[in-house]
Design a protein around this motif. Structure first.
Motif, PDB file in Angstrom:
ATOM      1  N   ALA A   1      -4.601 -14.653  13.856  1.00 29.25           N
ATOM      2  CA  ALA A   1      -4.449 -13.562  12.888  1.00 29.25           C
ATOM      3  C   ALA A   1      -3.894 -14.099  11.570  1.00 29.25           C
ATOM      4  N   VAL A   2      -2.918 -14.981  11.657  1.00 24.00           N
ATOM      5  CA  VAL A   2      -2.311 -15.573  10.462  1.00 24.00           C
ATOM      6  C   VAL A   2      -3.375 -16.303   9.639  1.00 24.00           C
ATOM      7  N   GLN A   3      -4.243 -17.047  10.302  1.00 27.69           N
ATOM      8  CA  GLN A   3      -5.285 -17.791   9.586  1.00 27.69           C
ATOM      9  C   GLN A   3      -6.180 -16.854   8.772  1.00 27.69           C
ATOM     10  N   TYR A   4      -6.562 -15.720   9.385  1.00 28.73           N
ATOM     11  CA  TYR A   4      -7.448 -14.796   8.682  1.00 28.73           C
ATOM     12  C   TYR A   4      -6.715 -13.972   7.639  1.00 28.73           C
ATOM     13  N   TYR A   5      -5.460 -13.632   7.875  1.00 29.61           N
ATOM     14  CA  TYR A   5      -4.695 -12.936   6.842  1.00 29.61           C
ATOM     15  C   TYR A   5      -4.449 -13.853   5.642  1.00 29.61           C
ATOM     16  N   GLN A   6      -4.293 -15.161   5.901  1.00 30.84           N
ATOM     17  CA  GLN A   6      -4.134 -16.114   4.804  1.00 30.84           C
ATOM     18  C   GLN A   6      -5.418 -16.169   3.970  1.00 30.84           C
ATOM     19  N   LYS A   7      -6.568 -16.176   4.645  1.00 33.99           N
ATOM     20  CA  LYS A   7      -7.854 -16.149   3.939  1.00 33.99           C
ATOM     21  C   LYS A   7      -7.986 -14.848   3.143  1.00 33.99           C
ATOM     22  N   CYS A   8      -7.543 -13.761   3.751  1.00 33.92           N
ATOM     23  CA  CYS A   8      -7.576 -12.458   3.095  1.00 33.92           C
ATOM     24  C   CYS A   8      -6.725 -12.479   1.824  1.00 33.92           C
ATOM     25  N   LEU A   9      -5.557 -13.098   1.916  1.00 31.31           N
ATOM     26  CA  LEU A   9      -4.653 -13.213   0.771  1.00 31.31           C
ATOM     27  C   LEU A   9      -5.309 -14.011  -0.362  1.00 31.31           C
ATOM     28  N   GLU A  10      -5.928 -15.118  -0.020  1.00 27.72           N
ATOM     29  CA  GLU A  10      -6.589 -15.952  -1.032  1.00 27.72           C
ATOM     30  C   GLU A  10      -7.731 -15.197  -1.707  1.00 27.72           C
ATOM     31  N   ALA A  11      -8.501 -14.459  -0.906  1.00 26.05           N
ATOM     32  CA  ALA A  11      -9.610 -13.681  -1.464  1.00 26.05           C
ATOM     33  C   ALA A  11      -9.085 -12.569  -2.368  1.00 26.05           C
ATOM     34  N   ALA A  12      -7.988 -11.923  -1.967  1.00 27.13           N
ATOM     35  CA  ALA A  12      -7.408 -10.850  -2.764  1.00 27.13           C
ATOM     36  C   ALA A  12      -6.906 -11.372  -4.109  1.00 27.13           C
ATOM     37  N   ARG A  13      -6.297 -12.545  -4.097  1.00 34.90           N
ATOM     38  CA  ARG A  13      -5.817 -13.143  -5.348  1.00 34.90           C
ATOM     39  C   ARG A  13      -6.987 -13.515  -6.257  1.00 34.90           C
ATOM     40  N   LEU A  14      -8.052 -14.029  -5.656  1.00 36.40           N
ATOM     41  CA  LEU A  14      -9.237 -14.382  -6.443  1.00 36.40           C
ATOM     42  C   LEU A  14      -9.855 -13.135  -7.073  1.00 36.40           C
ATOM     43  N   ALA A  15      -9.895 -12.047  -6.301  1.00 39.74           N
ATOM     44  CA  ALA A  15     -10.474 -10.793  -6.791  1.00 39.74           C
ATOM     45  C   ALA A  15      -9.508 -10.007  -7.667  1.00 39.74           C
ATOM     46  N   GLN A  16      -8.271 -10.484  -7.769  1.00 39.36           N
ATOM     47  CA  GLN A  16      -7.215  -9.802  -8.530  1.00 39.36           C
ATOM     48  C   GLN A  16      -7.013  -8.371  -8.033  1.00 39.36           C
TER      49      GLN A  16
ATOM     50  N   LYS B   1      -4.480  -6.366  -6.349  1.00 36.70           N
ATOM     51  CA  LYS B   1      -3.052  -6.394  -6.036  1.00 36.70           C
ATOM     52  C   LYS B   1      -2.719  -5.669  -4.735  1.00 36.70           C
ATOM     53  N   ARG B   2      -3.324  -4.526  -4.525  1.00 38.22           N
ATOM     54  CA  ARG B   2      -3.004  -3.761  -3.310  1.00 38.22           C
ATOM     55  C   ARG B   2      -3.413  -4.540  -2.056  1.00 38.22           C
ATOM     56  N   SER B   3      -4.584  -5.161  -2.106  1.00 38.68           N
ATOM     57  CA  SER B   3      -5.032  -5.972  -0.968  1.00 38.68           C
ATOM     58  C   SER B   3      -4.162  -7.214  -0.806  1.00 38.68           C
ATOM     59  N   GLU B   4      -3.731  -7.778  -1.923  1.00 36.40           N
ATOM     60  CA  GLU B   4      -2.836  -8.925  -1.861  1.00 36.40           C
ATOM     61  C   GLU B   4      -1.520  -8.535  -1.172  1.00 36.40           C
ATOM     62  N   GLY B   5      -1.000  -7.378  -1.539  1.00 41.81           N
ATOM     63  CA  GLY B   5       0.226  -6.902  -0.906  1.00 41.81           C
ATOM     64  C   GLY B   5       0.058  -6.657   0.581  1.00 41.81           C
ATOM     65  N   MET B   6      -1.085  -6.038   0.948  1.00 38.73           N
ATOM     66  CA  MET B   6      -1.358  -5.781   2.362  1.00 38.73           C
ATOM     67  C   MET B   6      -1.372  -7.083   3.156  1.00 38.73           C
ATOM     68  N   ALA B   7      -2.026  -8.113   2.594  1.00 33.82           N
ATOM     69  CA  ALA B   7      -2.127  -9.401   3.292  1.00 33.82           C
ATOM     70  C   ALA B   7      -0.745 -10.044   3.436  1.00 33.82           C
ATOM     71  N   CYS B   8       0.072  -9.957   2.383  1.00 30.44           N
ATOM     72  CA  CYS B   8       1.437 -10.511   2.455  1.00 30.44           C
ATOM     73  C   CYS B   8       2.254  -9.804   3.545  1.00 30.44           C
ATOM     74  N   TYR B   9       2.113  -8.481   3.603  1.00 28.31           N
ATOM     75  CA  TYR B   9       2.856  -7.714   4.606  1.00 28.31           C
ATOM     76  C   TYR B   9       2.410  -8.102   6.012  1.00 28.31           C
ATOM     77  N   ARG B  10       1.102  -8.176   6.224  1.00 24.73           N
ATOM     78  CA  ARG B  10       0.579  -8.518   7.548  1.00 24.73           C
ATOM     79  C   ARG B  10       0.971  -9.942   7.953  1.00 24.73           C
ATOM     80  N   LEU B  11       0.978 -10.850   6.986  1.00 28.07           N
ATOM     81  CA  LEU B  11       1.417 -12.215   7.280  1.00 28.07           C
ATOM     82  C   LEU B  11       2.891 -12.229   7.673  1.00 28.07           C
ATOM     83  N   GLY B  12       3.690 -11.477   6.935  1.00 28.63           N
ATOM     84  CA  GLY B  12       5.115 -11.403   7.256  1.00 28.63           C
ATOM     85  C   GLY B  12       5.352 -10.851   8.645  1.00 28.63           C
TER      86      GLY B  12
END
Length: 298
Positions: free
Chosen positions: A206-221, A223-234
Motif C-alpha cells: 500500500a505504501v508503494q502505491y500511495y507513494q506513486k499516488c503522491l508523486e502523480a498528485a505533485r506532478l498534476a499539482q 493539492k487535495r490529492s497530494e494531501g490525501m496521499a500524505c495522510y494515507r502514507l502516514g
C-alpha cells in the motif's frame, strides 16, 4: 453517412420479426464489402456482426458452446461498414490520419454500446498505427484511451500500464498538458490499488502505491490529492509501527489542509499525529496535538 450514435432508437429495427430483415441486411453488406475488394473489412465486419452479445443475460450455452449472437441494428451495420472500409481504403493510400480516425470512431462506438473489449481492439489498432508512423500525439491519445477503457473494465493493472506509458511519452516529448492528463488518471488508479492492498493488510505494498499516488498528485499539482496521499502514507506507517516516518507525511497533510482551509482534514491530521507521538511515548506532543483537535472542533 448514417450515424446511430447520435439519436435514440434505430429506425426500422422494430419492423424485423425474428431479425429477418437485419439478417438480410447483414448478408447483403457482407457481399458488397467483399465485392468492392475490402477483404480485411469483410473479415472484421463478419466477426463484429456475428460476435456473442457482450450484454446478454446469462443463459445456457447454445450452438456448440457459443453465447447468444448479437443483434446489430441496420444503421449500426452501416456505421461499422463505413468506418472499416474507410480505414482499409485510407491504409492503401498511405493516409494514416484517416485510418486512425476511423478506428478511433469504432472504438468510441463500441464503448458507447457497452462492448469495451471490442473498443480495446480498435484502440489497439490506433496505437499500432501511431507507433508505426512515429505519431507521438496519436500514441499518447491511444494510450490514454486504453487506460481509460481498462479503468472502466476495472482492470487497474492494464490501466496503469497504459497511463504510465502516456506519462512517459509526455515527459519525453516535453508536453506538460499531456503530463497533467496522465498524472491525474494515475492518481485514481494508484489510489485504487493502494486501497485494495490496505484492505488486505498489505501495508508495505500500500505504501508503494500511495507513494506513486503522491508523486502523480505533485506532478498534476492536485493539492487535495497530494494531501490525501500524505495522510494515507502516514496512516500506513503507523500501522507498520514506523511513527517517525508517519509524522513526516502527516505534518505535510496538516500543512496542505491549512492551505486549503480544510478544518476537518486538519483535525484528522492532528489526531493521527497524536497517535504517532503516543507510539513514541511522547505524551507531551501527543497531548499538544489532541488539544489542537479540540480547538479545531470547537
Amino acid at each position: 453517412r448514417l450515424d446511430p450514435l447520435g439519436g435514440g432508437g434505430t429506425p426500422g429495427a422494430a419492423e424485423a420479426p425474428g431479425g429477418a430483415y437485419a439478417e438480410a441486411d447483414r448478408r447483403r453488406l457482407c457481399e458488397e464489402i467483399l465485392a468492392d475488394g475490402f477483404v480485411q473489412s469483410f473479415v472484421d465486419f463478419f466477426y463484429l456482426t456475428h460476435r456473442p452479445d457482450p450484454n446478454a443475460e446469462p443463459t445456457p450455452m447454445v450452438d456448440g458452446g457459443a453465447g447468444r449472437e448479437i443483434e446489430v441494428p441496420p444503421e449500426e451495420m452501416l456505421y461499422v461498414r463505413d468506418n472499416l472500409t474507410q480505414a482499409e481504403n485510407a491504409r492503401r493510400q498511405g493516409d494514416t490520419t484517416t485510418v486512425y480516425g476511423a478506428y478511433s470512431n469504432l472504438a468510441q462506438h463500441f464503448q458507447k454500446v457497452k462492448d469495451p473489449k471490442t473498443g480495446v481492439y480498435f484502440y489497439e489498432k490506433c496505437l499500432e498505427i501511431s507507433r508505426l508512423t512515429g505519431d507521438k500525439r496519436g500514441e499518447m491519445a491511444a494510450n490514454n484511451d486504453l487506460g481509460l477503457i481498462y479503468q472502466g473494465m476495472n482492470d487497474v493493472n492494464s490501466a496503469i500500464k497504459f497511463h504510465e506509458r502516456h506519462l512517459e511519452l509526455a515527459t519525453d516529448g516535453e508536453v506538460p498538458s499531456e503530463e497533467n492528463v496522465a498524472a491525474k488518471e494515475l492518481i485514481k488508479v494508484y489510489k485504487k490499488v493502494a486501497g485494495t492492498k490496505e484492505g488486505a493488510n498489505d501495508h508495505e505494498e500500500a505504501v508503494q502505491y500511495y507513494q506513486k499516488c503522491l508523486e502523480a498528485a505533485r506532478l498534476a499539482q492536485e493539492k487535495r490529492s497530494e494531501g490525501m496521499a500524505c495522510y494515507r502514507l502516514g496512516r500506513a506507517y503507523i500501522m507498520m509501527e514506523e511513527p517517525l516516518r508517519a509524522i513526516s507525511f502527516l505534518e505535510d497533510y496538516e500543512a496542505i489542509c491549512k492551505e486549503l482551509r480544510d478544518l476537518e482534514g486538519e483535525g484528522q491530521a492532528c489526531a493521527a499525529i497524536a497517535s504517532a507521538y503516543q507510539m513514541l511515548t511522547n505524551d507531551e506532543k501527543a497531548v499538544e496535538y489532541l488539544d489542537k483537535c479540540l480547538s479545531i472542533a470547537s
